[in-house]
Scaffold this active site. Structure first.
Site, mmCIF file in Angstrom:
data_model
loop_
_atom_site.group_PDB
_atom_site.id
_atom_site.type_symbol
_atom_site.label_atom_id
_atom_site.label_comp_id
_atom_site.label_asym_id
_atom_site.label_seq_id
_atom_site.Cartn_x
_atom_site.Cartn_y
_atom_site.Cartn_z
ATOM 1 N N HIS A 5 -0.002 39.433 -60.049
ATOM 2 C CA HIS A 5 -1.206 38.600 -60.095
ATOM 3 C C HIS A 5 -1.894 38.499 -58.733
ATOM 4 C CE1 HIS A 5 1.352 35.108 -58.767
ATOM 5 N NE2 HIS A 5 0.207 34.707 -58.241
ATOM 6 N N ASP A 48 5.524 39.905 -63.829
ATOM 7 C CA ASP A 48 4.620 39.664 -62.698
ATOM 8 C C ASP A 48 5.162 40.346 -61.445
ATOM 9 O OD1 ASP A 48 2.604 38.705 -61.110
ATOM 10 O OD2 ASP A 48 3.263 36.604 -61.158
ATOM 11 N N SER A 143 2.512 32.916 -53.536
ATOM 12 C CA SER A 143 2.690 33.936 -54.566
ATOM 13 C C SER A 143 2.886 35.309 -53.946
ATOM 14 C CB SER A 143 1.473 33.982 -55.489
ATOM 15 O OG SER A 143 1.415 32.833 -56.280
#
Length: 186
Positions: A5, A48, A143
């Protein structure tokens, strides 16, 4: 490796190795451009993960050392202390870090993390949770960072890639940082 992502098709990516401060020029740090980026073909909230192939080789040093990939059958026991690192926000809606942050988070077993008052069905078997004490956690912009766990011989294994945290903010009780479980993608 990083979270899928975090990747989009329009950006040129650079990987900084041995970097501690985002603002300072640091002796021994190396910047490499990305030669190729491969995101998981079935990426959504699941899978992910992305791999970044660097455009050139680099030398290992005191600040650039390898981490190992875990064996596919290694399941981290509940409470295992692992290290998350990143330059994410220092607190909910707070500023982003200029200096690399690191914190030991205890792994939260799937049987706990998937309970209704924790992450419930959002915590799947393809994920590993760590933290959730309401004090220390990953935060926005962490992230793609990694969850590294020490081995008795002094080496480190990369067990997770930061995928998501609570929309309520950072350090929410019973909402540990959720990582893509690397062992399932080796």
């Amino acid at each position: 490796m990083t979270a899928a992502h975090c990747i989009n098709e329009v950006d040129d990516y650079r990987v900084e190795l041995g970097k501690h401060s985002l603002k300072a020029t640091e002796e021994g740090s190396v910047a490499c451009s990305a030669a190729k980026i491969i995101t998981h073909e079935d990426y959504n909230i699941l899978n992910d993960t992305a791999l970044i192939k660097l455009s050139s080789p680099f030398a290992l040093s005191d600040t650039i050392t390898p981490a190992c990939l875990p064996d596919r059958d290694v399941v981290l026991p509940h409470g295992t202390p692992c290290l998350v690192t990143g330059w994410g926000r220092l607190s909910t809606n707070g500023p982003a870090a200029d200096i690399l942050q690191q914190a030991f988070l205890p792994v939260v077993g799937h049987d706990v993390c998937s309970q209704p008052d924790w992450w419930n069905v959002l915590a799947t078997e393809k994920m590993v949770c760590a933290g959730g004490d309401g004090i220390t956690a990953g935060c926005n912009r962490d992230s793609g960072g990694l969850l590294n766990c020490p081995n008795p011989d002094g080496s480190w294994d990369v067990h997770g890639i930061v995928s998501f945290g609570s929309g309520e903010g950072c350090n929410v009780l019973q909402k540990p940082t959720v990582f893509t479980q690397v062992r399932l993608y080796v």
